[in-house]
Design a protein around this motif. Structure first.
Motif: not given
Length: 376
Positions: A39, A42, A195, A197, A228-229
């Motif tokens: 996480q 991006r 985390t 993902v 998801s996590g």
């Protein structure tokens, strides 16, 4: 007909390969880094408006007020005061410039940019992008873009004749943007946790990944938060060596669970399915009904009258003929089997791919296909 047979043959080969070893595929382990990402990892979107110059009369029309105002603003930065009403040029075009700022981008890194026309320019071939600031969602300038455009198409017109290839109003500038303000993703939370993902959320896969991390790295580090996590606690002795710790997590081997799914595309006649997707016992009958309506027009001329009167005339008569033909299709009872075996059986009956799609949709509607049916 040839394209349908080719697609059907390709699918049969894939189904045979997948269906021939479903147990081997089910026991294949994958790395954690192939199933998702941490996480905070991006890309950030950058966007800006700029001007492309050097076009050979294919730019925006002189009636475009936005382009004239933009060009007047550029000239004003070089002490050239020209009213926007007096700017008349077909060699410039107003464009939108976009790029993606990757994670951990640093000052001096280069980015690929995409340039799209937002005016009425006919082509951007041969153009050069002037210096354009690219802003993020926070309004801060993160990169500067400029350079020659690579369009990959063309458009030439004369006297109403147009020859065009691809989209000449969209281009790119490879390594055309330079990062001025980098970004640093915050991976570690306040509670010293990471985390992970999953790309495809699944409770079973999340639970297996947490168990694999606890088994292969250290007990009690990871627990699945949801589908998801997966929260991973970073030990105090590993917080200063976070890169090596993350590399160990990415190398964790886990057997992912997958959801049964059949994907069909009616536009191209493509069917893709896992070889172990099951089908319950079902009866299948499929055929084509063809109705043909034919009209024959003839002239009716009275032959027994030598001198027709005012009430006697030639008549036009239409005969209509309706033909109904029903082609024989596959009709059999399929025992509990897989999609791969069913497709191979239909292939032996020389069933076309589009008919297979119709059959699969009907089987799903009957509740005998135990998989998610995705129609594209």
């Amino acid at each position: 007909m040839r394209g349908g047979r080719t697609t059907l043959t390709t699918f049969c080969l894939l189904a045979a390969l997948l269906g021939g070893a479903p147990e081997a595929a089910a026991t294949q382990a994958m790395r954690a880094k192939d199933l998702g990402k941490l996480q905070g990892w991006r890309e950030n979107a950058l966007v800006g408006t700029g001007i492309v110059t050097g076009l050979a009369g294919t730019g925006d029309s002189p009636t475009n007020r936005t382009t004239r105002q933009a060009l007047a603003n550029v000239m004003a930065q070089f002490n050239l005061t020209v009213p926007s009403e007096q700017v008349q040029s077909r060699n410039v075009a107003l464009v939108m410039v976009s790029a993606a700022l990757p994670t951990f981008a640093r000052e001096g890194d280069t980015l690929d940019v995409t340039v799209t026309s937002i005016g009425d320019a006919r082509s951007l071939v041969g153009g050069n992008l002037l210096l354009t600031p690219l802003k993020g969602a926070n309004g801060r300038v993160h990169a500067l873009a400029q350079g020659g455009l690579s369009v990959g198409g063309y458009r030439y017109d004369a006297n109403g004749n147009v020859v065009q290839k691809n989209h000449p109003t969209v281009g790119s500038v490879p390594n055309g943007a330079t990062v001025e303000v980098g970004v640093q993703a915050q991976m570690l939370s306040v509670a010293n946790q990471l985390t992970f993902v999953l790309t495809e959320p699944d409770y079973t896969t999340a639970s297996r990944l947490a168990d694999a991390i606890n088994r292969q790295i250290a007990p009690g580090l990871a627990h699945a938060r949801d589908a998801s996590g997966i929260d991973i606690a970073v030990p105090p002795d590993q917080q200063d060596r976070l890169v090596a710790f993350v590399a160990r997590i990415e190398a964790v081997a886990v057997e992912p669970d997958r959801r049964a799914r059949v994907v069909i595309n009616e536009r191209t006649g493509t069917v893709v399915s896992g070889g172990d997707v099951r089908i319950s016992k079902v009866a299948i009958s499929h055929g084509d009904l063809k109705v043909s309506v034919t009209n024959h027009t003839r002239v009716s001329q009275p032959a027994f009258l030598s001198r027709p009167g005012p009430g006697v005339r030639t008549a036009v008569v239409t005969d209509t003929q309706v033909d109904v033909s029903e082609a024989s299709g596959p009709a059999f009872v399929a025992a509990e089997t897989s999609v791969a075996d069913l497709v191979q059986s239909l292939a032996r009956l020389k069933t076309h791919t589009r008919d297979i799609i119709s059959i699969l949709r009907a089987i799903k509607a009957a509740g005998a296909l135990h998989a998610e049916l995705v129609v594209q």
